[in-house]
Write a protein that holds these residues in place. Structure first.
Motif, PDB file in Angstrom:
ATOM      1  N   PRO A   1       5.317   3.118   1.577  1.00 35.36           N
ATOM      2  CA  PRO A   1       5.602   1.703   1.878  1.00 35.36           C
ATOM      3  C   PRO A   1       5.314   1.309   3.326  1.00 35.36           C
ATOM      4  O   PRO A   1       5.050   0.158   3.609  1.00 35.36           O
ATOM      5  CB  PRO A   1       7.095   1.560   1.588  1.00 35.36           C
ATOM      6  CG  PRO A   1       7.450   2.716   0.735  1.00 35.36           C
ATOM      7  CD  PRO A   1       6.481   3.805   1.056  1.00 35.36           C
ATOM      8  N   THR A   2       5.349   2.255   4.264  1.00 32.19           N
ATOM      9  CA  THR A   2       5.159   1.917   5.679  1.00 32.19           C
ATOM     10  C   THR A   2       3.720   2.059   6.153  1.00 32.19           C
ATOM     11  O   THR A   2       3.415   1.697   7.279  1.00 32.19           O
ATOM     12  CB  THR A   2       6.057   2.814   6.552  1.00 32.19           C
ATOM     13  OG1 THR A   2       5.716   4.174   6.303  1.00 32.19           O
ATOM     14  CG2 THR A   2       7.521   2.571   6.248  1.00 32.19           C
ATOM     15  N   SER A   3       2.840   2.586   5.325  1.00 30.76           N
ATOM     16  CA  SER A   3       1.465   2.805   5.777  1.00 30.76           C
ATOM     17  C   SER A   3       0.503   1.880   5.042  1.00 30.76           C
ATOM     18  O   SER A   3       0.688   1.559   3.875  1.00 30.76           O
ATOM     19  CB  SER A   3       1.042   4.255   5.536  1.00 30.76           C
ATOM     20  OG  SER A   3       0.971   4.505   4.156  1.00 30.76           O
ATOM     21  N   LYS A   4      -0.526   1.463   5.759  1.00 26.97           N
ATOM     22  CA  LYS A   4      -1.588   0.665   5.143  1.00 26.97           C
ATOM     23  C   LYS A   4      -2.583   1.632   4.514  1.00 26.97           C
ATOM     24  O   LYS A   4      -3.094   2.530   5.173  1.00 26.97           O
ATOM     25  CB  LYS A   4      -2.276  -0.204   6.190  1.00 26.97           C
ATOM     26  CG  LYS A   4      -3.311  -1.119   5.597  1.00 26.97           C
ATOM     27  CD  LYS A   4      -3.882  -2.041   6.645  1.00 26.97           C
ATOM     28  CE  LYS A   4      -4.947  -2.917   6.022  1.00 26.97           C
ATOM     29  NZ  LYS A   4      -5.568  -3.792   7.011  1.00 26.97           N
ATOM     30  N   GLY A   5      -2.831   1.444   3.255  1.00 27.97           N
ATOM     31  CA  GLY A   5      -3.674   2.381   2.522  1.00 27.97           C
ATOM     32  C   GLY A   5      -5.158   2.119   2.697  1.00 27.97           C
ATOM     33  O   GLY A   5      -5.594   1.262   3.452  1.00 27.97           O
ATOM     34  N   GLN A   6      -5.924   2.854   1.943  1.00 33.01           N
ATOM     35  CA  GLN A   6      -7.375   2.776   1.967  1.00 33.01           C
ATOM     36  C   GLN A   6      -7.835   1.570   1.146  1.00 33.01           C
ATOM     37  O   GLN A   6      -7.255   1.256   0.099  1.00 33.01           O
ATOM     38  CB  GLN A   6      -7.939   4.058   1.395  1.00 33.01           C
ATOM     39  CG  GLN A   6      -9.409   4.235   1.593  1.00 33.01           C
ATOM     40  CD  GLN A   6      -9.856   5.588   1.073  1.00 33.01           C
ATOM     41  OE1 GLN A   6      -9.279   6.122   0.128  1.00 33.01           O
ATOM     42  NE2 GLN A   6     -10.886   6.133   1.683  1.00 33.01           N
ATOM     43  N   LEU A   7      -8.885   0.889   1.624  1.00 32.20           N
ATOM     44  CA  LEU A   7      -9.437  -0.271   0.920  1.00 32.20           C
ATOM     45  C   LEU A   7      -9.949   0.164  -0.448  1.00 32.20           C
ATOM     46  O   LEU A   7     -10.747   1.086  -0.569  1.00 32.20           O
ATOM     47  CB  LEU A   7     -10.565  -0.900   1.731  1.00 32.20           C
ATOM     48  CG  LEU A   7     -11.242  -2.125   1.116  1.00 32.20           C
ATOM     49  CD1 LEU A   7     -10.246  -3.265   0.950  1.00 32.20           C
ATOM     50  CD2 LEU A   7     -12.405  -2.566   1.970  1.00 32.20           C
ATOM     51  N   PHE A   8      -9.465  -0.511  -1.488  1.00 32.84           N
ATOM     52  CA  PHE A   8      -9.818  -0.153  -2.858  1.00 32.84           C
ATOM     53  C   PHE A   8     -10.884  -1.077  -3.426  1.00 32.84           C
ATOM     54  O   PHE A   8     -11.858  -0.633  -4.014  1.00 32.84           O
ATOM     55  CB  PHE A   8      -8.554  -0.202  -3.721  1.00 32.84           C
ATOM     56  CG  PHE A   8      -8.794  -0.032  -5.192  1.00 32.84           C
ATOM     57  CD1 PHE A   8      -9.321   1.132  -5.707  1.00 32.84           C
ATOM     58  CD2 PHE A   8      -8.495  -1.051  -6.056  1.00 32.84           C
ATOM     59  CE1 PHE A   8      -9.542   1.283  -7.059  1.00 32.84           C
ATOM     60  CE2 PHE A   8      -8.712  -0.921  -7.415  1.00 32.84           C
ATOM     61  CZ  PHE A   8      -9.235   0.250  -7.911  1.00 32.84           C
ATOM     62  N   ASP A   9     -10.726  -2.396  -3.238  1.00 33.77           N
ATOM     63  CA  ASP A   9     -11.646  -3.365  -3.846  1.00 33.77           C
ATOM     64  C   ASP A   9     -11.525  -4.703  -3.127  1.00 33.77           C
ATOM     65  O   ASP A   9     -10.483  -5.030  -2.572  1.00 33.77           O
ATOM     66  CB  ASP A   9     -11.292  -3.540  -5.322  1.00 33.77           C
ATOM     67  CG  ASP A   9     -12.360  -4.264  -6.121  1.00 33.77           C
ATOM     68  OD1 ASP A   9     -13.480  -4.446  -5.604  1.00 33.77           O
ATOM     69  OD2 ASP A   9     -12.078  -4.643  -7.270  1.00 33.77           O
ATOM     70  N   THR A  10     -12.592  -5.487  -3.140  1.00 37.37           N
ATOM     71  CA  THR A  10     -12.585  -6.862  -2.646  1.00 37.37           C
ATOM     72  C   THR A  10     -12.920  -7.762  -3.819  1.00 37.37           C
ATOM     73  O   THR A  10     -13.930  -7.559  -4.494  1.00 37.37           O
ATOM     74  CB  THR A  10     -13.620  -7.059  -1.517  1.00 37.37           C
ATOM     75  OG1 THR A  10     -13.297  -6.166  -0.449  1.00 37.37           O
ATOM     76  CG2 THR A  10     -13.623  -8.477  -1.023  1.00 37.37           C
ATOM     77  N   ARG A  11     -12.061  -8.748  -4.066  1.00 35.48           N
ATOM     78  CA  ARG A  11     -12.245  -9.636  -5.211  1.00 35.48           C
ATOM     79  C   ARG A  11     -12.301 -11.089  -4.776  1.00 35.48           C
ATOM     80  O   ARG A  11     -11.802 -11.451  -3.717  1.00 35.48           O
ATOM     81  CB  ARG A  11     -11.100  -9.450  -6.205  1.00 35.48           C
ATOM     82  CG  ARG A  11     -11.060  -8.062  -6.792  1.00 35.48           C
ATOM     83  CD  ARG A  11      -9.986  -7.937  -7.806  1.00 35.48           C
ATOM     84  NE  ARG A  11      -9.963  -6.587  -8.334  1.00 35.48           N
ATOM     85  CZ  ARG A  11      -9.087  -6.157  -9.200  1.00 35.48           C
ATOM     86  NH1 ARG A  11      -8.142  -6.958  -9.647  1.00 35.48           N
ATOM     87  NH2 ARG A  11      -9.124  -4.923  -9.629  1.00 35.48           N
ATOM     88  N   THR A  12     -12.883 -11.902  -5.642  1.00 35.97           N
ATOM     89  CA  THR A  12     -12.964 -13.345  -5.417  1.00 35.97           C
ATOM     90  C   THR A  12     -12.324 -14.046  -6.607  1.00 35.97           C
ATOM     91  O   THR A  12     -12.553 -13.674  -7.751  1.00 35.97           O
ATOM     92  CB  THR A  12     -14.431 -13.785  -5.266  1.00 35.97           C
ATOM     93  OG1 THR A  12     -15.036 -13.033  -4.223  1.00 35.97           O
ATOM     94  CG2 THR A  12     -14.518 -15.262  -4.934  1.00 35.97           C
ATOM     95  N   LEU A  13     -11.530 -15.057  -6.314  1.00 35.54           N
ATOM     96  CA  LEU A  13     -10.817 -15.798  -7.345  1.00 35.54           C
ATOM     97  C   LEU A  13     -11.201 -17.275  -7.249  1.00 35.54           C
ATOM     98  O   LEU A  13     -11.156 -17.863  -6.172  1.00 35.54           O
ATOM     99  CB  LEU A  13      -9.311 -15.633  -7.151  1.00 35.54           C
ATOM    100  CG  LEU A  13      -8.392 -16.324  -8.137  1.00 35.54           C
ATOM    101  CD1 LEU A  13      -8.579 -15.739  -9.533  1.00 35.54           C
ATOM    102  CD2 LEU A  13      -6.949 -16.163  -7.704  1.00 35.54           C
TER     103      LEU A  13
END
Length: 53
Positions: A22-34
């Protein structure tokens, strides 16, 4: 009394991350557009007259 309702189009880009803790920013998984049409504004106004004494 006045009521306001507005609709509009939204185009949003956002990133998804894998968070391991919960305290760490994880690795980028995906970029999406809505893209969507929706209510963008709601308002309610009350108007009254002030009387002079």
């Amino acid at each position: 009394m006045e009521f306001t309702l507005g609709a509009g189009y939204a185009n949003t880009r956002y990133n998804l991350y894998h968070n391991m803790r919960p305290t760490s920013k994880g690795q980028l998984f995906d970029t999406r557009t809505l893209h969507y049409w929706d209510i963008t504004r709601i308002g309610l106004s009350f108007v009254y007259k002030l009387s002079r004494p």
